[in-house]
Design a protein around this motif. Structure first.
Motif, PDB file in Angstrom:
ATOM      1  N   GLY A 110      25.888   4.565  33.289  1.00  0.00           N
ATOM      2  CA  GLY A 110      26.194   3.197  32.873  1.00  0.00           C
ATOM      3  C   GLY A 110      25.220   2.219  33.485  1.00  0.00           C
ATOM      4  O   GLY A 110      24.379   2.580  34.320  1.00  0.00           O
ATOM      5  N   LEU A 111      25.335   0.946  33.082  1.00  0.00           N
ATOM      6  CA  LEU A 111      24.390  -0.058  33.550  1.00  0.00           C
ATOM      7  C   LEU A 111      24.555  -0.333  35.042  1.00  0.00           C
ATOM      8  O   LEU A 111      23.570  -0.655  35.716  1.00  0.00           O
ATOM      9  N   GLY A 112      25.777  -0.225  35.555  1.00  0.00           N
ATOM     10  CA  GLY A 112      25.961  -0.401  36.991  1.00  0.00           C
ATOM     11  C   GLY A 112      25.218   0.656  37.782  1.00  0.00           C
ATOM     12  O   GLY A 112      24.559   0.352  38.788  1.00  0.00           O
ATOM     13  N   GLU A 113      25.297   1.902  37.325  1.00  0.00           N
ATOM     14  CA  GLU A 113      24.583   2.991  37.995  1.00  0.00           C
ATOM     15  C   GLU A 113      23.070   2.821  37.844  1.00  0.00           C
ATOM     16  O   GLU A 113      22.306   3.156  38.747  1.00  0.00           O
ATOM     17  N   LEU A 114      22.633   2.299  36.687  1.00  0.00           N
ATOM     18  CA  LEU A 114      21.199   2.069  36.491  1.00  0.00           C
ATOM     19  C   LEU A 114      20.701   1.012  37.469  1.00  0.00           C
ATOM     20  O   LEU A 114      19.615   1.169  38.053  1.00  0.00           O
ATOM     21  N   GLU A 119      17.716  -0.151  42.396  1.00  0.00           N
ATOM     22  CA  GLU A 119      17.850  -0.995  43.583  1.00  0.00           C
ATOM     23  C   GLU A 119      17.694  -2.477  43.239  1.00  0.00           C
ATOM     24  O   GLU A 119      16.951  -3.228  43.888  1.00  0.00           O
ATOM     25  N   VAL A 120      18.385  -2.891  42.173  1.00  0.00           N
ATOM     26  CA  VAL A 120      18.442  -4.294  41.781  1.00  0.00           C
ATOM     27  C   VAL A 120      19.908  -4.649  41.513  1.00  0.00           C
ATOM     28  O   VAL A 120      20.756  -3.772  41.392  1.00  0.00           O
ATOM     29  N   THR A 121      20.195  -5.946  41.435  1.00  0.00           N
ATOM     30  CA  THR A 121      21.538  -6.383  41.094  1.00  0.00           C
ATOM     31  C   THR A 121      21.718  -6.320  39.577  1.00  0.00           C
ATOM     32  O   THR A 121      20.741  -6.196  38.821  1.00  0.00           O
ATOM     33  N   SER A 122      22.955  -6.445  39.125  1.00  0.00           N
ATOM     34  CA  SER A 122      23.214  -6.434  37.678  1.00  0.00           C
ATOM     35  C   SER A 122      22.524  -7.610  37.001  1.00  0.00           C
ATOM     36  O   SER A 122      21.976  -7.479  35.889  1.00  0.00           O
ATOM     37  N   LEU A 245      16.645   0.828  29.607  1.00  0.00           N
ATOM     38  CA  LEU A 245      15.373   1.428  30.023  1.00  0.00           C
ATOM     39  C   LEU A 245      14.259   1.093  29.037  1.00  0.00           C
ATOM     40  O   LEU A 245      13.101   0.875  29.428  1.00  0.00           O
ATOM     41  N   THR A 246      14.606   1.037  27.751  1.00  0.00           N
ATOM     42  CA  THR A 246      13.615   0.646  26.741  1.00  0.00           C
ATOM     43  C   THR A 246      13.156  -0.781  26.985  1.00  0.00           C
ATOM     44  O   THR A 246      11.963  -1.095  26.889  1.00  0.00           O
ATOM     45  N   GLY A 247      14.093  -1.678  27.317  1.00  0.00           N
ATOM     46  CA  GLY A 247      13.718  -3.053  27.620  1.00  0.00           C
ATOM     47  C   GLY A 247      12.811  -3.156  28.822  1.00  0.00           C
ATOM     48  O   GLY A 247      11.906  -4.004  28.861  1.00  0.00           O
TER      49      GLY A 247
END
Length: 441
Positions: A110-114, A119-122, A245-247
């Motif tokens: 998910g995006l939280g895990e990404l 090592e960035v915030t949401s 990831l594409t973005g």
């Protein structure tokens, strides 16, 4: 409500259904709409035909299918003609059950895990991915993730370097090292591949009877975001993660950058380049672009490998340079190239006809700047030019020979010397002796 938002809501409703069967799916859509209009039956019937199992990790894909379905389009058109409104009264979602990620890459569900993985915030992840292309519509400033540098090329279309900011580069390097580097490539790819090089690609064509070399035009810019998205989906990542990831790895250039394009190239080439960079594409200058360029053309490499094998030929690719060789190409080069052209166009790329070369055994055969008639070697003019340059540096001093104003002229010469040494150690040793005589004080 807009058509995409209604389709998205219906997609969520379908995926939240406790059972992937006709009646429960109709009920789920009915709850979302607050009614069960007749067009839901053919819509759900079509969904079940298209998806035998619920696409749990592909909400956007299902929403696009709904938006394009005839039942949905006819319902909206009928509502418009009768001045009725179709809207959602209830939005129901269910936790996504993700497809298993390939064992070769880190699991990110998910995006939280990404965000944790990078090592960035949401909030920083949303800003870096920029999937809505806000940076393309904002003036120049600190919010942009890239700087731009046009490289003029006499007689050819210019090249645009899109250089990521340090923050973006750090995130992209993490994607490159931990995700892209673990994905398999076609054996024909020799550029940007550990253990392979221009030398290994050229060596495959040594001593060939006939050699054909071709070039792909504006290679990076012609790789669209959908191909990059497919790479991450095929790696096993869920839709939302692949989309983010594409973005991170693609970019659409702001209009003011295209307006600064320097002269060069035909009007058709310039128009095609301006159009390509205005869409999401692989930015030339990003650390992830070389690896993704290889991954997005795996099918192209497979098709060209098969086309070459059918003619008893060998195929290799170094970035945008294609090379084919074999005795089976004798007398049928034109027909063979036409077949290559058809395959290349079908895969979304274009051949640069001006850089097409055919060489028989009796002529000088060159692949990625290396002569391959009797094995990979640096051509004589290149060696002689560098030898003369080093000699003049010894006699007249290096400053007098730095006519291109290289900021690190010593490193520049050493890089050229190292390249020759990697191809021909004997020639490299001769050049090294001259280099060591230069007074750099």
């Amino acid at each position: 409500m807009t058509r995409p938002s209604i389709a998205s809501g219906l997609s969520h409703a379908l995926l939240a259904s406790p059972e992937w069967a006709f009646d429960p799916l109709v009920d789920a859509c009915g709850r979302a709409l607050g009614a069960r209009p007749g067009w839901l039956w053919p819509l759900v019937d079509g969904v079940l035909d298209a998806y035998r199992r619920p696409p749990r990790d592909a909400h956007r894909e299902l929403a696009r299918w709904i938006e394009q379905s005839s039942a949905f389009r006819d319902a909206l058109e009928s509502a418009h003609e009768s001045q009725r409104e179709i809207s959602l009264v209830h939005l129901e979602t269910a936790p996504a059950r993700m497809a298993p990620t390939s064992a070769a890459v880190p699991s990110i569900d998910g995006l939280g895990e990404l965000a944790d993985f990078l090592e960035v915030t949401s909030g920083q992840l949303d800003w870096l991915t920029d999937t809505a292309h806000y940076s393309r519509r904002t003036p120049r400033g600190r919010l942009h993730h890239y700087s731009y540098d046009w490289l003029a090329r006499p007689g050819r279309a210019p090249r645009l370097l899109e250089v990521p900011t340090p923050r973006m580069r750090r995130v992209q390097r993490r994607v490159l090292c931990d995700i892209l580097g673990a994905l398999p490539l076609n054996d024909a790819a020799h550029g940007f591949v550990p253990g392979r090089s221009a030398i290994s690609g050229a060596a495959a064509h040594a001593g060939a009877h006939t050699l054909i070399t071709l070039d792909l035009s504006t290679f990076f810019a012609r790789v669209p975001a959908r191909r990059v998205f497919s790479v991450f989906r095929q790696a096993g990542y869920p839709e939302a993660v692949a989309h983010a990831l594409t973005g991170l790895c693609t970019h659409a250039v702001p209009p003011w950058v295209g307006a600064r394009m320097p002269p060069g190239g035909s009007p058709e080439e310039r128009a095609a380049l301006r159009d390509a960079i205005s869409r999401s594409h692989l930015p030339q200058g990003s650390p992830t672009s070389p690896a993704l360029s290889n991954l997005t053309v795996r099918r192209l490499d497979s098709r060209l490998t098969g086309w070459a094998a059918a003619s008893g030929a060998v195929y290799t690719r170094y970035a945008d340079d294609l090379a084919f060789s074999g005795s089976g190409l004798r007398g049928r080069a034109s027909t063979f190239i036409s077949g290559v052209d058809r395959i290349v166009r079908a895969e979304g790329h274009v051949l640069n006809r001006a850089k097409t070369h055919i060489a028989s055994r009796g002529a000088r055969q060159s692949v990625t700047g290396l002569v391959v008639n009797d094995g990979p070697s640096v051509d004589r003019p290149t060696f002689d030019e560098l030898k003369a340059l080093l000699h003049n540096c010894v006699v007249h001093g290096p400053a007098s020979q730095n006519r291109a104003d290289h900021p690190e002229f010593r490193a520049h010469l050493l890089g050229r010397l190292t390249w020759v040494s990697s191809v021909s150690p004997t020639r490299g040793a001769r050049l090294r002796r001259d280099f060591d005589r230069i007074d750099w004080s």
